[in-house]
Design an enzyme around this catalytic site. Structure first.
Site, PDB file in Angstrom:
ATOM      1  CB  THR A 149      -1.146   0.054   1.132  1.00  0.00           C
ATOM      2  OG1 THR A 149      -1.748  -1.240   1.225  1.00  0.00           O
ATOM      3  CG2 THR A 149      -1.918   1.115   1.412  1.00  0.00           C
TER       4      THR A 149
ATOM      5  CD  GLU B 122      -4.971  -9.854   3.351  1.00  0.00           C
ATOM      6  OE1 GLU B 122      -5.257 -10.792   2.572  1.00  0.00           O
ATOM      7  OE2 GLU B 122      -4.268  -9.988   4.474  1.00  0.00           O
TER       8      GLU B 122
ATOM      9  N   GLY C 274       2.352  -2.649   8.456  1.00  0.00           N
ATOM     10  CA  GLY C 274       2.300  -3.266   9.824  1.00  0.00           C
ATOM     11  C   GLY C 274       3.843  -3.684  10.038  1.00  0.00           C
TER      12      GLY C 274
END
Lengths: 706, 706
Positions: free
Chosen positions: B149, B441, B188
Site C-alpha cells: 500500500t 486485502e 504493519g
C-alpha cells in the site's frame, strides 16, 4: 507513468467549486435554520479555534486521563457564556460545541441539561431559589450530576431500587443503596466533578412505597471536595467514546438529607409524613423531550461533519482509470457506486436538519403549553394530546435518526478506504462518540417500540372514529391510503406521489401491527403481553412511518423556502426527491406489500436514485461547503477545505508521532527475540533411556521382583 | 418490592442449561469443523490463560504504547509453536489466537502470512533457500513486513508509484519513492519490528516499465536495528483498533539492492537487463485468497464471541414485568423483540462457520492444483476456471461476511444497553478491531463489485451456451429459475423451497445487471465504463447471490451431519431454515421483484422467522456454550459462563480504576472553578462616558472645531 502532482488535489478541489448551481451563503442559511444561527456558529467556531483550551491537534492521541483534564479546562468557556447571553443563543452555541467536542458537551450538559432541568421542572419556587443561592447556575461551590440509572436498572425508571425513607423523628430522608444492583451507575461527573446529585429513589413513608421521586443529595464537601459520610464514589473507567466525561458509580449507605431536599412540585411530603400525589402525573414526561430533540439536531450535524470529510476526500482521491487515455486516474466521486454510497446519505443529513428544527418548534410549543397549564384547565386534554404526539414523534425520530447517523458515519469512514481506520481521519472517534446516542435517554429499540405502540393506539382510535393529528393524516384517510396505487412513474417524481407511496406503505404496516395486536387481545392475553407479542410489527411500522414523517418535513421545508434565483430551492427539491425515492428503494418490500409499486416501477425508482445521485454529485462540494464547518472543527486532513489532503495528513502524523523518539522496547524485547540463539532442543543429545529400562527390568527379573 | 437477589443471575443461567435439546459436546464438534480443531482450541485457550504474556485483565485500559509492547512480548509464544507443530495445526492455532488478540494475530501475520508467503509464492528455489538461511522462518535476525500500500494508492496495486530501476553498471536495483503519494503507508511492523520489507514497485529496465513486481529490501541493520542509508521510517500512530500493531510509513531515497533481491519466479531480469515475463500471469492471484478465507473464518468466530456475550447477558438481565404477578422482572431473552435482534444473527454466525470450512477446502484444492501445474498442462484451463470460481466466491464472501459481522458486533453491543458502551464489556474493542476487515486485502465495495462482475460474465457465458459450476446452477437453469413461484407456504419450510426462492431472486438480479451491462456496451461505451455504469446492479446481484451461496453451504453442512439421537442435526436444521427465511425477509423486495413471493407469503415468512427465533431461544445458551470460548478469552463480565455478571463487572472496574488514586486535577482545575469569585463585571462602577462626550462636543462647538 506517474499521475502524482503535488498540487493536483488542490486544483481538483478548486474545480469542484467553479460553478455552484446555488448561492452557497443562501444555502448555508437554509441549512442552519436562519441567518442568526449561522452567525452564532461562525462566532463559536472562531472563538474556539483561537481559545487554547480547545487545542485539538493532539486530541486523537490523548489518553483517557489526559482527555478528562483537557475537557475540564474548557468549562469556564461555557460558564462565561451561560451568564452572558440569552438562553436561545446559548442553546445554539451548545449545538455547535457538540460538534467540536461531544464529550465536553455532554459533561457540561449533565450539570446544566440534566441536573438543573430536573430541579427546574421538579422543584417548588422556594426550593428552586434555594439551589440557585447555593450556586447551582454558575457552578460556584456547586456542580450537579444526575443519578437515575442503576447498575441493574437502565430504562426502567419506575424500577430503581435506591430507597429514600422518611424518618419522622428527625424530619429527614435516609438515602440508601440496598444492594449491588441498585448502585447508581454511569453517573456523568460523579468521578471527578460533582458536589451534588439528583437521585432517583423509591419514596418510602411509614413503610409505604410511593414510587420513584427525585432527591438532591450532597456528595462532597464543597470546600475540600472530600466525600460526605456514607457516600461511596468510584470511577467506571474506560468507555467506547466520550472519555472526556468522568462517569462514576455511587453507593449511598444511610445518607441523611433534610426533607426539603426532595423535589416537591408534584408530590409533597409533610412534616407529619402525609404524602400528596400529583393530579397530572403524565405531564412530568415533558423533560425527556429536550434530550431527544437535541439528539435529532446532533444527528444532522454529526452526519454533515462526517459527509464533509468523506465527500471532500472523494473529490480529490483518484483511483484507477476507466479509460487509459485519461490524463489522471478517476476521482472517487465520479464513480457511480461511490455516489450511491454517500450521496443518499447527504440528502438524508440535510433532511434530518429540517426535522430537527421542526421538532424543536414542537418541543417549544409543547413546553409553553405545559408551563401555562393549571389543574382543571380546559386546554388540558388538548395539551395532553399534543404531548402524546410530540412524544411519539420524538421517540421514533430519536431512534431512527441516531441509528441512521451512526451508519452514515461508519459508511463515510469506510469510504476513505484504509485511511478511514486512522484516528487522524477523525471518523473513528466521531462514530465512537456518537454511538451512545443510540442508547442513552431511551434505548433506540425501546423508543421505536413506543412509537409503534402510539401508532397502534392511533389505529384503534381511527377505527372508533377519532381523528388523528396531521402527522397521521394517512390514517385519517385509511381506505384511500390502503388502496393507493402508482398509476404512472411520473408520479414518483412528484412530492405528492412520494407522499402517497409512504401513506400506502405506512398505512399497511400500521394496520398489520394493529390487527395483530387486536388478535392477541382477543386471544385473552393481557395488554402488555399483546404489545410484546406484536413487537416486531410495531417496530417495522414505526420505521416506515418515521421515514415518511421525515420526508414530509423535508417537503414542507422545501416548500417554505422562498422562490428566488439563488438556486437553493431547486437544489433542496432535488435532495428531497432523492431522499424519498432512496427510502422507497431501501424499504421496497413495504411498497410492494402495500400494493403501491410494481416491479417495473421499482426498477424506475432505482434508476432514478442513481440518476439523482449523479445530479447531486455535481454540486456535492458546494453543498458540504454550505454546512460551514471550519477546518479546525473538522480536524481531519481528509476533510480540509483546500483539498491539500496528503501533505497535511503526513504533517499531522509527524507532529503527533515524532520520529526522533527512541524505540520504546528495542533493548528489552526486540533484540532479545531477533538475537536469540537456536533452539536448545536440537543441541541436546538424546538420553537412551530404553536400553537402561531393559537392563533394569532384566535385573529385577533375575531378582524375582518383577 | 426489590427483585434483587445476589445469586439470581447465576440461578437463572443454570436453568438455561437444564435441558439442552442436543449434546453440547457433539454440537461443539460440528461447530468447529471436527474434534481435532476443537481440541486445538481447548489447548490454545488453556495455554494462553496460563501464560503471563497473555494477561488481559487490564487490556481495555492500556495506552497505544503499552499495547504495542504487550503485543510484542507474545511473539515467542507463536514462534515456538511455528517450529514445533505441523502447519495445519498451526493454522488452527492462529485462528484461535485471532479471537484472543486480533492485533497480535495481525502483527505476527504480517511477517508470516504476508511477507513469508510473498517470498514462498514469488521466489525461485535458490532465493527461497537464501531467505530461509537469513533467518526468515524463525525470525532470527530477521523480521519481515509487507510494502504494498502507498499513501495515494490502496487497492490499485498496478498503480503503485515506487520505482525499482535496474542499474546495469552495478547489477543492482535502485528502490525509490518519487513523491509523497508514493510513500509506503500502513506498513504493519515497520515502525518497531521489521528488518526487511517486501516492496511492491514498478520494475524499470533500460527506461522501460514492466509493471509492479516484488523486491526484498533490507530496512535496518539486523544487529543494531539502525535504519539503513536512504530508508526513512515513521510511525503512523493511533488507529481505530488493533493498536498493538506498529504500522508505519516508509520512504526510500535511492536505496540500492542486489538484482537477486527481486523475486524472480515469474518475471526474470538477467545480468544484461533482459526481462522475461511470465506465461501464466493470472495464477499469481492465488495468494490473495488466503487472507480472504481467514477473514470469513474470523467473521464466524468474532460473531460467535460477540453473541456469547450478548446472549448470556440477555439470559440474566431482567427488565420490566409483562405481568405484575410475576416474581421477577422478565429476562431480556424472553422478549420477542430481543430474540429478533440477536437470534437471526446467531443462525448467521453458525452458517458463516460452515462457509469458512468450505472456502478453506476450496482454497486448498485450488492451491494444490496451482502448485502442481506446469506450463502447457492440460489441466490449465480447468485450473483457471477453478481459480476464477474460488476468486469470485471468496470476494463476495469476504465482503458480505465481514460487513454482516461488523453489524452483528454492533448490534450485540447495543443490545447490552448502556453497559455495551463500557470498554469492559469487550464489544466496543471487538468491533473496533474487527472493522478493518471491511477494508484491507480488498475493500469490501470493490470486492462485492468483482463478485458482481463475475456474475455478469457468467450470465453472458450462459447465454452463449457455456455451463457454469455448481455455485451458479441457478444460471444453468435460467428460465426455470426466473419463472419459479412459491405454490404453497409449506415449501418455505423446506430447504428445497428456500433454495428455489434464492435461485429465483438471484437469477433476476443477475439478469438485470447483465442486461444493463449489455445495453451499455451496445450504446458504445468501453467495457470499464459499462461495468462502472451498472455498478449498483452488480453490487445488488452479488449481495443476493452471496446470501444464497451461504444458505446452500449451510444446507450442505446440515445434510452432511450424520443422523444421530444427539439432537445436533435437528437444531442445525432449525438454524439453517431460520437463516434462509430471515434473509428472504431482509431482502424481501428481491423475492417480490422476481415474482417468487406474494405479500401474504411474505407475512408467513415474517411470522415464521418470529416463531423460529422463539424456538432457537430455548436452546440459545447451550448453543453459545458449544462455541467453547473460555471466560479468559471472552474477557467480558457480561459473557461469563456462570452468569455472575454484576459482581464481576464491579470487581473488574475496581481492579482497573482503584478508588484510592488521588483526584488528578482537583487542585489545578476543579477547585479554581468551584471557588472562583463572582464575576468582576458586576462590581465595576459604570464609567459615565456620555456626559463627558457631550461636554467635549460642546467645547469643540464653542471653539468652532466641530
Amino acid at each position: 507513468m506517474s499521475t502524482w502532482r503535488d498540487n493536483l488535489t488542490v486544483e481538483t478541489m478548486n474545480k469542484e467549486r467553479a460553478n455552484p448551481p446555488f448561492d452557497i451563503e443562501a444555502m448555508a442559511v437554509a441549512n442552519h435554520g436562519g441567518a442568526h444561527n449561522l452567525q452564532i456558529k461562525r462566532n463559536v467556531q472562531l472563538e474556539v479555534e483561537r481559545d487554547p483550551t480547545f487545542f485539538n491537534d493532539d486530541i486523537y492521541d490523548l489518553t483517557k486521563a489526559e482527555l478528562r483534564e483537557r475537557t475540564y479546562i474548557k468549562m469556564p468557556y461555557l460558564f462565561n457564556w451561560l451568564s452572558n447571553e440569552n438562553l436561545n443563543d446559548f442553546q445554539s452555541r451548545l449545538a455547535v460545541v457538540a460538534t467540536v467536542d461531544p464529550g465536553f458537551w455532554t459533561r457540561f450538559g449533565v450539570h446544566l441539561g440534566l441536573f438543573t432541568n430536573a430541579i427546574r421542572s421538579g422543584a417548588t419556587a422556594n426550593q428552586f431559589n434555594y439551589w440557585i443561592q447555593q450556586g447551582m447556575l454558575s457552578a460556584r461551590s456547586f456542580y450537579g450530576c444526575f443519578g437515575m440509572t442503576e447498575l441493574a436498572h437502565g430504562s426502567n425508571v419506575a424500577g430503581v431500587e435506591t430507597t429514600a425513607t422518611f424518618d419522622e423523628n428527625t424530619d429527614e430522608f435516609i438515602i440508601h443503596t440496598p444492594n449491588l444492583g441498585a448502585t447508581k451507575w454511569w453517573i456523568g461527573g460523579a468521578a471527578h466533578s460533582a458536589t451534588h446529585c439528583a437521585v432517583f429513589a423509591q419514596l418510602i413513608v411509614k413503610g409505604k412505597s410511593y414510587g420513584t421521586k427525585t432527591f438532591i443529595v450532597p456528595l462532597r464537601d464543597t470546600r475540600t471536595f472530600g466525600l460526605l459520610p456514607g457516600v461511596n464514589i468510584g470511577d467506571i473507567g474506560k468507555k467506547m467514546g466520550r472519555d472526556g466525561i468522568d462517569n462514576g458509580y455511587i453507593q449511598f449507605t444511610n445518607v441523611r438529607i433534610p426533607r426539603a431536599f426532595m423535589l416537591m412540585r408534584y408530590t409533597q411530603v409533610t412534616r407529619e409524613g402525609e404524602v400528596f400525589e400529583p393530579p397530572l402525573a403524565q405531564l412530568t414526561y415533558g423533560a425527556l423531550l429536550t434530550g431527544r430533540t437535541m439528539m435529532v439536531a446532533d444527528s444532522s450535524n454529526s452526519a454533515k461533519k462526517a459527509l464533509t470529510i468523506a465527500l471532500r476526500y472523494a473529490a480529490v482521491r483518484r483511483q484507477f482509470k476507466s479509460d487509459p487515455k485519461n490524463e489522471f486516474e478517476t476521482q472517487l466521486l465520479d464513480y457511480p457506486i461511490h455516489q450511491r454510497r454517500l450521496i443518499p446519505l447527504l440528502a438524508q443529513a440535510v433532511g434530518f436538519g429540517f426535522v430537527g428544527y421542526e421538532l424543536n418548534r414542537m418541543l417549544n410549543e409543547t413546553n409553553e403549553k405545559i408551563e401555562s397549564l393549571e389543574p382543571g384547565d380546559e386546554e388540558l386534554e388538548a395539551t395532553i394530546e399534543l404531548l402524546k404526539a410530540t412524544h411519539a414523534s420524538s421517540a421514533g425520530l430519536k431512534a431512527f435518526c441516531t441509528w441512521a447517523t451512526l451508519e452514515t458515519i461508519e459508511t463515510c469512514r469506510q469510504s476513505l478506504g484504509g485511511h478511514g481506520y486512522s484516528s487522524y481521519a477523525g471518523l473513528a472517534n466521531l462514530g465512537q462518540d456518537f454511538a451512545v446516542h443510540c442508547t442513552w435517554e431511551g434505548d433506540n429499540t425501546i423508543l421505536a417500540l413506543q412509537s409503534g405502540r402510539a401508532l397502534i393506539a392511533a389505529y384503534l382510535e381511527i377505527k372508533s372514529g377519532k381523528k388523528q393529528g396531521p402527522a397521521l393524516n394517512y390514517l385519517n384517510n385509511l381506505e384511500q391510503s390502503l388502496s393507493a396505487k402508482c398509476k404512472s412513474t411520473d408520479e414518483l417524481l412528484t412530492f405528492e406521489g412520494i407522499k402517497t407511496a409512504f401513506a400506502n406503505a405506512s398505512a399497511h404496516a400500521v394496520k398489520r401491527a394493529g390487527e395483530m395486536y387486536e388478535g392477541l387481545m382477543k386471544s385473552g392475553v393481557n395488554r402488555e403481553t399483546a404489545y410484546e407479542q406484536c413487537s416486531h410489527s410495531r417496530f417495522v411500522a414505526a420505521s416506515i412511518h418515521t421515514s415518511g414523517f421525515i420526508f414530509n418535513q423535508f417537503v414542507s421545508a422545501v416548500e417554505h423556502e422562498k422562490e428566488s434565483d439563488n438556486g437553493v430551492k431547486k437544489a433542496l427539491a432535488t435532495l428531497c426527491t432523492l431522499y424519498g425515492l432512496w427510502q422507497i428503494e431501501e424499504k421496497a418490500s413495504f411498497f410492494f406489500r402495500g400494493g403501491y409499486l410494481s416491479p417495473d416501477q421499482l426498477d424506475f425508482v432505482s434508476e432514478t436514485v442513481t440518476r439523482l445521485c449523479a445530479e447531486v454529485r455535481t454540486f456535492a462540494i458546494p453543498l458540504v461547503d454550505s454546512f460551514m464547518f471550519s477546518d479546525f472543527v473538522i480536524n481531519s486532513p481528509f476533510g480540509r477545505y483546500d483539498g491539500n489532503v496528503y501533505r497535511e495528513y503526513m504533517a499531522m502524523i509527524q507532529r503527533n508521532n515524532p520520529q526522533t523518539r527512541p524505540h520504546p522496547y528495542l533493548e528489552k524485547l526486540v533484540k532479545p527475540l531477533l538475537h536469540r540463539p537456536p533452539n536448545l532442543e536440537s543441541t541436546h543429545e538424546q538420553i537412551d533411556i530404553d536400553e537402561e529400562i531393559a537392563e533394569i527390568l532384566e535385573e529385577r527379573k533375575a531378582e524375582g521382583t518383577a
